[in-house]
Design a protein around this motif. Structure first.
Motif, short mmCIF file in Angstrom:
data_model
loop_
_atom_site.label_atom_id
_atom_site.label_comp_id
_atom_site.label_asym_id
_atom_site.label_seq_id
_atom_site.Cartn_x
_atom_site.Cartn_y
_atom_site.Cartn_z
N ASP A 131 -3.10 -1.93 9.11
CA ASP A 131 -3.27 -0.63 8.46
C ASP A 131 -4.00 -0.79 7.12
N ALA A 132 -3.63 -1.82 6.37
CA ALA A 132 -4.26 -2.04 5.07
C ALA A 132 -5.74 -2.37 5.23
N VAL A 133 -6.07 -3.22 6.19
CA VAL A 133 -7.47 -3.59 6.41
C VAL A 133 -8.28 -2.36 6.79
N LEU A 134 -7.75 -1.56 7.70
CA LEU A 134 -8.46 -0.36 8.13
C LEU A 134 -8.59 0.65 7.00
N ALA A 135 -7.53 0.82 6.23
CA ALA A 135 -7.57 1.78 5.12
C ALA A 135 -8.59 1.39 4.07
N PRO A 146 6.73 -6.53 0.26
CA PRO A 146 6.67 -5.08 0.04
C PRO A 146 5.33 -4.51 0.52
N TRP A 147 5.38 -3.27 1.02
CA TRP A 147 4.17 -2.69 1.61
C TRP A 147 3.04 -2.58 0.59
N ARG A 148 3.38 -2.34 -0.66
CA ARG A 148 2.33 -2.24 -1.69
C ARG A 148 1.63 -3.59 -1.87
N ASP A 149 2.41 -4.67 -1.82
CA ASP A 149 1.82 -6.01 -1.97
C ASP A 149 0.95 -6.38 -0.77
N VAL A 150 1.31 -5.89 0.41
CA VAL A 150 0.46 -6.11 1.58
C VAL A 150 -0.93 -5.54 1.34
N ILE A 151 -0.96 -4.34 0.77
CA ILE A 151 -2.25 -3.68 0.51
C ILE A 151 -3.04 -4.41 -0.57
N LEU A 168 -5.69 2.77 -3.77
CA LEU A 168 -5.05 3.25 -2.55
C LEU A 168 -3.53 3.30 -2.72
N VAL A 169 -2.96 2.25 -3.29
CA VAL A 169 -1.51 2.25 -3.54
C VAL A 169 -1.12 3.41 -4.45
N ALA A 170 -1.88 3.61 -5.51
CA ALA A 170 -1.58 4.71 -6.43
C ALA A 170 -1.67 6.05 -5.73
N ASP A 171 -2.65 6.22 -4.86
CA ASP A 171 -2.80 7.48 -4.14
C ASP A 171 -1.64 7.70 -3.18
N LEU A 172 -1.20 6.67 -2.47
CA LEU A 172 -0.06 6.80 -1.57
C LEU A 172 1.21 7.16 -2.34
N ASP A 173 1.40 6.51 -3.48
CA ASP A 173 2.56 6.85 -4.31
C ASP A 173 2.50 8.29 -4.77
N ARG A 174 1.30 8.77 -5.10
CA ARG A 174 1.15 10.17 -5.51
C ARG A 174 1.48 11.12 -4.36
N GLN A 175 1.07 10.76 -3.15
CA GLN A 175 1.37 11.61 -2.00
C GLN A 175 2.88 11.76 -1.82
N VAL A 176 3.60 10.67 -1.95
CA VAL A 176 5.06 10.72 -1.79
C VAL A 176 5.69 11.51 -2.93
N THR A 177 5.25 11.24 -4.16
CA THR A 177 5.80 11.95 -5.31
C THR A 177 5.54 13.45 -5.21
N ASP A 178 4.32 13.81 -4.82
CA ASP A 178 3.98 15.23 -4.68
C ASP A 178 4.84 15.89 -3.61
N ALA A 179 5.07 15.18 -2.51
CA ALA A 179 5.91 15.74 -1.45
C ALA A 179 7.33 15.98 -1.94
N ALA A 215 -0.19 1.57 4.74
CA ALA A 215 -1.34 2.29 4.17
C ALA A 215 -1.74 3.49 5.02
N LEU A 216 -1.47 3.45 6.33
CA LEU A 216 -1.86 4.54 7.21
C LEU A 216 -0.69 5.38 7.71
N SER A 217 0.49 4.78 7.86
CA SER A 217 1.62 5.54 8.42
C SER A 217 2.17 6.56 7.43
N ILE A 218 2.07 6.30 6.13
CA ILE A 218 2.60 7.26 5.16
C ILE A 218 1.90 8.62 5.28
N PRO A 219 0.58 8.69 5.17
CA PRO A 219 -0.05 10.01 5.32
C PRO A 219 0.11 10.59 6.72
#
Length: 339
Positions: free
Chosen positions: A69-73, A165-170, A186-197, A316-320
């Protein structure tokens, strides 16, 4: 495949598939594009020593969970990825992975047989990889030695198997692909998506939650150190002391709970994941499960299907992909908890 979530109220309780092409087919289509911030060589420390990648890898293979997922993202289609027997559907690929491959327009990667959770070394080497990325995996010392002996650099887990940890994988993937800044963004954006939700659902804030699963009459509790529980806490939920106090030290991420102690789980909401609707109904109707107050009340977010079970593991891909469904189910269960 479709995700199926059931937020349960009291009234509602009543073999290897090779997909891909030959080495020559993927040589150009799946090549990594150099990133401006990348500089080589890159050295990565891990549990088996250290690995140096001398130049930007053009043919990237992945092993374990989340690295594909990280490679593709980060915009690269791997030449080889592990098959997904659990949650991968008929094509043995997670839907968010196959969607990303289609979006990027690369050749379908070779599926490495993951049915026994043992790296098929010969199959991997036949894809002629420049690097094997396995930072979150069960890669053994013998497997690592076999691949490196063939001249392929391997990025193994940094400290323990299946614990990165998933962030370290990315970010580790970004370093090796010459895309360090992009990975951190990308990590920062994913964290923002979760926080916004979570911000969109203030009713989550401070509500306690217990991640409970059952298999063969054994009950499991996931602990806050598990990334799936961490994701729930990032949305605003808390893990109550009634959950953490049941930890018996057998695992840093989960614990088993005996039937006589199940009633001590005192949480506003119970989260569970099962493979079938029948299994969910059995969990909800079980005399043991219903000793948990939230289950008896119907404040349960129950996710059905292997795909959902895989998607809740943050990548990196499953969260969104999964976040909207996850939030909707939690909102319904939280409403029941507050009624």
């Amino acid at each position: 495949m479709k995700l199926h979530i059931t937020a349960v109220t009291v009234a509602a309780i009543a073999s290897l598939a090779l997909a891909g092409c030959s080495t020559s087919d993927t040589a150009n289509d799946n090549a990594a594009t150099p990133a401006a911030e990348g500089s080589f060589p890159v050295t990565v420390d891990h549990m088996y020593g250290e690995t140096t990648v001398d130049a930007l890898p053009e043919r990237v293979a992945t092993w374990g969970f989340g690295t594909t997922d990280a490679v593709l993202a980060l915009g690269v289609v791997p030449v080889a990825i592990p098959s997904a027997e659990y949650g991968g559907g008929d094509d043995l690929m997670y839907p968010w992975v196959s969607d990303a491959i289609e979006d990027l327009g690369g050749q379908t990667p070779v599926l490495l047989d993951n049915s026994a959770y043992e790296l098929p070394v010969e199959q991997l080497l036949a894809t002629d990889p420049d690097v094997l990325m396995a930072p979150h995996s069960g890669l053994t010392q013998a497997e690592y030695d076999a691949v490196t002996a063939a001249g392929v650099p391997v990025v193994a887990p940094p400290e323990e198997l299946w614990s990165t940890p998933w962030r370290d994988v990315i970010t580790t993937t970004g370093d090796v692909l010459g895309r360090a800044d992009e990975a951190r963004d990308l990590v920062a954006d994913l964290d923002r998506q979760v926080t916004d939700a979570g911000d969109q659902h203030p009713e989550f804030d401070g509500r306690s939650i217990a991640y409970v699963s059952e298999a063969a009459d054994v009950y499991y509790l996931l602990l806050p150190t598990d990334p799936r529980v961490e994701l729930l806490e990032n949305l605003g939920f808390t893990t109550p002391e009634s959950v953490t106090s049941l930890s018996n030290g057998e695992s840093p991420f989960s614990t088993t709970v005996s039937a006589e102690n199940i009633s001590t789980i005192d949480a506003d909401v119970v989260f569970t994941q099962v493979d079938t609707d029948q299994a969910l109904q059995e969990f909800l109707n079980s005399d043991v499960s219903r000793q948990i107050p939230a289950v008896a009340k119907g404040a349960v977010a129950g996710f059905v299907g292997q795909e959902a079970g895989s998607a809740i593991g943050p990548t990196a891909l499953s969260i969104p992909f999964f976040l909207p469904t996850l939030v909707d189910g939690l909102a319904d269960a939280t409403e029941v908890a507050g009624s």
